[in-house]
Design an enzyme around this catalytic site. Structure first.
Site, PDB file in Angstrom:
ATOM      1  N   GLN A 472       0.812  -1.219   0.000  1.00 49.26           N
ATOM      2  CA  GLN A 472       0.000   0.000   0.000  1.00 49.26           C
ATOM      3  C   GLN A 472       0.841   1.263   0.000  1.00 49.26           C
ATOM      4  OE1 GLN A 472       0.997  -1.720   2.549  1.00 49.26           O
ATOM      5  NE2 GLN A 472       0.124  -1.098   4.488  1.00 49.26           N
ATOM      6  N   GLY A 704      -7.000   2.831   3.738  1.00 49.92           N
ATOM      7  CA  GLY A 704      -6.603   1.426   3.648  1.00 49.92           C
ATOM      8  C   GLY A 704      -7.714   0.527   3.153  1.00 49.92           C
ATOM      9  N   GLU A 705      -8.884   0.591   3.800  1.00 52.23           N
ATOM     10  CA  GLU A 705     -10.004  -0.242   3.385  1.00 52.23           C
ATOM     11  C   GLU A 705     -11.300   0.561   3.358  1.00 52.23           C
ATOM     12  OE1 GLU A 705      -9.886  -3.715   5.974  1.00 52.23           O
ATOM     13  OE2 GLU A 705      -8.787  -4.806   4.443  1.00 52.23           O
TER      14      GLU A 705
END
Length: 751
Positions: A472, A704-705
């Site tokens: 990431q 991130g999500e």
């Protein structure tokens, strides 16, 4: 709080610092590790979903030349995986269950030896559906799960019954998601060196070195300092690499017994067993809105197949019960979540931590309620969405919130009002909204990330972090943050990570805590280093240290850039001085909360699809993704994160399913487990919303999500808009679409 124009490194798109190394194959992963005397391990696995193990005969395997160690239950009598799973249980409780393991001089010999291990099984009736496991009189599959309920959580806020009775519109729906796999770029692998007896070194991909370190230390009766984790680079996390799995213990046991290092890596089909991916789940929602369309009350009854064992899956009930409160202002709620034991492989979660999958149903349910209330979905969301300053019934406070801005900007960019209800037949448009925590305290009393910076006398520096980078680009983000504080470029900084003997403590890269927690730790370390340099600079300029400015590789008194000296000269002079100071900055961040989250990101996505009525295939034509990231530390990488999550969300909602039959995965390979190909990925348009969170590093929150919790529902709602009815089971495969179209045809023809 600094304005955007005042930043030097933050907010500028920076190519990944590790990009060249990864593109040229120079980045080292665990499977690249070669050690003198390295052995190769292989696991003997059960072919039965449920059976008693009567006898294990390893004599033939032991006689095979090249075999160096064989282990069974006797070698690990009290070892536990997570809370309830013993390593090498007395019975086989799922297909693929670990029964024994061998280590040999090469993989071929290990595979041959594993095949020679004779196991006598006494098969027992298996239960592979949670509906059957919950029936009265069903056999109890686990001694700690009466009624086969391994974990149950209830929570009530307000008076749900009264609130529901006051609602004008009440709706109840049920949805289902099927098993799926995380499909990491890097297969599962562990290289263990336990040959020294009192010190274990392990190379393995991980989202959290500290949790791996602690679990292995506890399992083998070592202190944390006797376990060294080398996580190196990690090829994908997606929620599934946040805890040790059986293969980590098995590799270490084989190494200890053989007295040599052992590598244990997944074969193609084993990858679907060694992982702890998503299991089947059922979501029942009941909610009510007033006459004006305001959402008042929500009830959720969720059932998750935990598979044969509960390791740490109970976190999903903690997450899903809290998530129901994050998007809308509520008066009351009722939640029940259950983990049910079956004889399937142990499950955990796919990308999105269980929340994205729940959103598949929740997003469709809310849109249906909006229709019942006579509201357009965008209108409904804007009417009910939370805002800055809101505190949920579960205690979460939003110091920043860009949810309404995301909804407005995404729907406008999509041309929502122009398209909704006006598209040609079999074309649809749908919206999904979501939220995501930027870290969550609760694993330990602390939630600490630490960082360390050393500056050498040529002005370059090394940043040490315990935060894993699973692809990431978090290490580049950390370099940008340090560069911003010190007034240098990210390329001046080498990021050192992946070795617990070298790097400082960090709880890890899960719950989207990296940018927020570790970013704040890096700021603290960089400020410590800057303070040491500023003291020397202040003496040089004859000003107070607080009046020294670091910018563009220069250091100067505030308001006097014409007096600037080069940063590298200051670093040189600081070391080559009477004091001889070598600059080393250190810092850490621990959330001031007792538990919970300091900040949440928010997002909205609009998807447009085309459904082929002949094949049932859904093509995603366009996705507009708006995400409130607080502050974009690296805008290009923010866009990349959004792209990756839209891809994964699209893949899960339309393609991915581990087909199960009586506990057996029928498609355990990358050829048979379907995912989109690159040309099937839609055009993705990014809208970065910056709300400048007061607690985030330079105002930043997670990415991130957060985006993926919007994607599945947006596509599912677009499909429903295209064909005129929702598909309640995920993935939305061509077969399920065709069944829906067939039902409509039968209804219209009167059959």
């Amino acid at each position: 709080m600094a304005r955007k124009a005042e930043f030097g490194a933050v907010g500028r798109s920076q190519p990944r610092l590790d990009g060249a190394a990864k593109l040229t194959g120079r980045s080292e992963f665990a499977d690249d590790v070669r050690l003198p005397g390295l052995l190769h391990g292989r696991v003997v696995r059960s072919p039965h979903a449920r059976a008693r193990i009567a006898h294990i005969d390893v004599s033939a395997a032991a006689r095979l030349p090249g075999v160096k160690a064989i282990i069974t239950r006797e070698d690990a009598p009290r070892m536990q995986i997570g809370m309830y799973q013993p390593l090498f249980d007395q019975a086989a409780n799922f297909i693929g269950h670990e029964v024994a393991a061998v280590a040999a001089i090469d993989e071929a010999t290990a595979a041959e030896a594993a095949a020679l291990v004779r196991v006598d099984y006494e098969p027992l009736p298996a239960i592979t559906a949670f509906e059957r496991a919950l029936e009265d009189g069903a056999p109890q599959l686990h001694p700690k799960a009466p009624g086969n309920i391994a974990w149950e959580q209830h929570e009530v806020h307000g008076d749900p019954d009264r609130a529901m009775a006051e609602c004008r519109y009440v709706r109840e729906d049920e949805y289902e998601t099927n098993p799926s796999h995380n499909c990491y770029a890097e297969f599962h692998v562990a290289v263990a060196d336990f040959s020294g007896g009192d010190r274990l070194t392990m190379w393995t991909p991980s989202q959290t070195a500290i949790l791996f370190q602690k679990a292995l230390a506890a399992g083998f009766g070592l202190t944390d300092g006797q376990v060294r984790l080398m996580t190196l680079n990690t090829g994908g996390g997606f929620t599934g690499r946040s805890a040790v799995r059986p293969h980590h213990f098995i590799a270490a046991l084989l190494s200890r017994k053989a007295g040599r290092p052992v590598k244990l890596r997944a074969m193609g089909d084993e990858e679907f067993l060694m992982c702890r991916a998503g299991g089947r789940a059922r979501y029942r929602f009941r909610s009510g809105a007033g006459a004006d369309g305001r959402l008042k009350v929500v009830e959720a009854d969720l059932v998750f197949d935990s598979g044969a064992y509960v390791e740490s899956q109970m976190i999903i009930t903690v997450l899903t019960r809290a998530y129901l409160h994050l998007l809308y202002r509520l008066e009351a709620s009722r939640y029940r979540g259950r983990l049910v034991c079956t004889n399937n492989m142990p499950y955990y979660f796919h990308h999105g931590g269980g929340l994205a999958q729940m959103q598949f149903g929740w997003g469709q349910h809310v849109e249906a309620l909006a229709r019942d209330a006579g509201l357009d979905p965008v209108e409904f969301h804007l009417l009910n969405a939370v805002e800055k300053g809101h505190t949920t019934m579960t205690g979460s406070h939003f110091a920043s919130c860009g949810l309404k801005e995301c909804i407005t900007k995404a729907s406008r960019r999509a041309g929502w009002l122009r398209k909704r209800g006006r598209l040609p037949q079999y074309k649809g448009i749908g919206i999904g909204i979501g939220a995501m925590a930027s870290g969550a305290k609760g694993v330990f009393k602390h939630d600490t990330s630490a960082a360390f910076i050393k500056i050498v006398d040529d002005g370059t520096m090394s940043l040490f972090t315990g935060l894993p980078d699973m692809g990431q680009s978090s290490h580049t983000a950390m370099a940008i943050i340090a560069a911003e504080v010190l007034g240098v470029a990210p390329t001046d900084i080498s990021v050192i990570a992946g070795d617990t003997d070298v790097t400082p403590l960090d709880v890890g890269a899960f719950t989207q805590r990296g940018t927020f927690n570790t970013g704040n730790a890096v700021i603290a370390a960089a400020r410590d280093a800057r303070a040491q340099l500023a003291k020397v600079a202040a003496e040089h300029f004859g000003v107070r240290p607080s009046a020294v400015v670091f910018r563009d590789h220069k250091v100067f008194p505030k308001g006097a850039p014409d007096k600037a000296i080069a940063f590298r000269k200051l670093a040189f002079d600081t070391l080559h001085s009477r004091e001889g100071r070598f600059v080393m900055g250190r810092g850490f961040y621990n959330s001031p909360k007792e538990s919970g989250t300091m900040a949440y990101s928010f997002g909205a996505q609009v998807a447009e699809v085309t459904v082929d009525p002949e094949t049932g295939f859904v093509r995603v034509d366009r996705v507009i993704a708006a995400h409130d990231v607080g502050r974009a530390i690296n805008p290009k990488i923010v866009e990349g994160q959004i792209d990756g999550q839209v891809f994964s969300g699209m893949s899960q909602v339309l393609y991915e399913e581990v087909l199960m039959e009586e506990g057996q995965a029928l498609n355990p390979s990358r050829l048979e487990y379907k995912m989109p190909r690159s040309y099937e990925v839609p055009a993705i348009e990014h809208i970065i919303v910056e709300t400048n969170d007061p607690y985030g590093p330079f105002g930043a929150k997670e990415v991130g999500e957060g985006p993926i919790v919007c994607t599945m529902q947006a596509i599912a709602n677009a499909v429903a808009n295209a064909i005129g009815e929702p598909i309640r089971e995920m993935p939305i495969t061509p077969a399920r679409v065709l069944r829906a179209l067939g039902r409509q045809a039968n209804t219209s023809s009167g059959e």
